[in-house]
Write a protein that holds these residues in place. Structure first.
Motif, PDB file in Angstrom:
ATOM      1  N   LEU A   1      -4.384  26.606 -25.665  1.00 41.64           N
ATOM      2  CA  LEU A   1      -4.844  25.247 -25.935  1.00 41.64           C
ATOM      3  C   LEU A   1      -3.936  24.340 -26.241  1.00 41.64           C
ATOM      4  N   GLY A   2      -3.002  24.548 -27.064  1.00 43.77           N
ATOM      5  CA  GLY A   2      -1.807  23.782 -27.201  1.00 43.77           C
ATOM      6  C   GLY A   2      -1.048  23.358 -25.997  1.00 43.77           C
ATOM      7  N   MET A   3      -0.917  24.556 -25.104  1.00 39.00           N
ATOM      8  CA  MET A   3       0.105  24.247 -23.968  1.00 39.00           C
ATOM      9  C   MET A   3      -0.943  23.349 -22.897  1.00 39.00           C
ATOM     10  N   ILE A   4      -1.915  23.443 -22.717  1.00 41.94           N
ATOM     11  CA  ILE A   4      -2.773  22.700 -21.896  1.00 41.94           C
ATOM     12  C   ILE A   4      -2.804  21.224 -22.469  1.00 41.94           C
ATOM     13  N   VAL A   5      -3.175  21.130 -23.748  1.00 47.57           N
ATOM     14  CA  VAL A   5      -3.233  19.721 -24.167  1.00 47.57           C
ATOM     15  C   VAL A   5      -1.984  18.964 -23.963  1.00 47.57           C
ATOM     16  N   HIS A   6      -0.883  19.674 -24.461  1.00 46.10           N
ATOM     17  CA  HIS A   6       0.393  18.964 -24.697  1.00 46.10           C
ATOM     18  C   HIS A   6       0.941  18.711 -23.056  1.00 46.10           C
ATOM     19  N   ASN A   7       0.548  19.424 -22.238  1.00 41.26           N
ATOM     20  CA  ASN A   7       0.975  19.293 -20.647  1.00 41.26           C
ATOM     21  C   ASN A   7       0.298  18.098 -20.206  1.00 41.26           C
ATOM     22  N   ILE A   8      -0.990  17.906 -20.477  1.00 40.73           N
ATOM     23  CA  ILE A   8      -1.755  17.054 -20.068  1.00 40.73           C
ATOM     24  C   ILE A   8      -1.399  15.732 -20.706  1.00 40.73           C
ATOM     25  N   GLN A   9      -1.039  15.437 -21.718  1.00 39.51           N
ATOM     26  CA  GLN A   9      -0.394  14.311 -22.823  1.00 39.51           C
ATOM     27  C   GLN A   9       0.764  14.055 -22.055  1.00 39.51           C
ATOM     28  N   PHE A  10       1.625  15.113 -21.550  1.00 39.61           N
ATOM     29  CA  PHE A  10       3.086  14.631 -21.177  1.00 39.61           C
ATOM     30  C   PHE A  10       2.652  13.979 -19.873  1.00 39.61           C
ATOM     31  N   ALA A  11       2.140  14.544 -18.970  1.00 37.31           N
ATOM     32  CA  ALA A  11       1.827  13.973 -17.688  1.00 37.31           C
ATOM     33  C   ALA A  11       1.065  12.654 -17.751  1.00 37.31           C
ATOM     34  N   THR A  12       0.289  12.624 -18.530  1.00 37.73           N
ATOM     35  CA  THR A  12      -0.330  11.087 -18.862  1.00 37.73           C
ATOM     36  C   THR A  12       0.731  10.159 -19.034  1.00 37.73           C
ATOM     37  N   HIS A  13       1.573  10.458 -20.180  1.00 35.31           N
ATOM     38  CA  HIS A  13       2.783   9.468 -20.220  1.00 35.31           C
ATOM     39  C   HIS A  13       3.563   9.367 -19.152  1.00 35.31           C
TER      40      HIS A  13
END
Length: 126
Positions: free
Chosen positions: A77-89
């Protein structure tokens, strides 16, 4: 008994959620007279607008954890959410730095495709 763990559609569902938000954000950005030019001069401005604080991130992760039926500290969960947040930024920064050659959505999806390709690689060499 249902499925245990992260569902096989979580990534697609989260990407769809982000794309929907990015479409709305882009429309607002482009509709504001002169805002895009200001963002083009100062890309950090847009990044600040979409920045998610730690409290909001925890709230979001808690909601996803409930949906998935996993603890909020589930490592996937942490990996997917942080990856998506980074990609968004990253997408926002690329969009702001470009001359609108591609949409905010296209920037995000392109980054997510690269991520997907990388994560499909083997973790260890044979």
């Amino acid at each position: 008994p249902g499925m245990e763990g992260i569902s096989p559609t979580l990534l697609a569902d989260l990407v769809e959620l982000v794309v929907t938000q990015l479409r709305r954000d882009e429309e607002e950005i482009l509709s504001e007279h002169g805002f895009f030019e200001a963002v083009h001069r100062e890309p950090e401005l847009l990044a600040k607008m979409v920045k998610v604080g730690p409290e909001r991130m925890q709230e979001f992760m808690a909601l996803v954890a409930v949906r998935e039926g996993v603890p909020v500290d589930h490592p996937g969960l942490g990996m997917i959410v942080h990856n998506i947040q980074f990609a968004t930024h990253q997408a926002v920064q690329r969009y702001a730095a470009s001359a609108r050659e591609s949409s905010l959505e296209e920037e995000f999806l392109n980054l997510m495709r690269h991520t997907q390709q990388l994560f499909a690689q083997p973790l260890l060499r044979d």
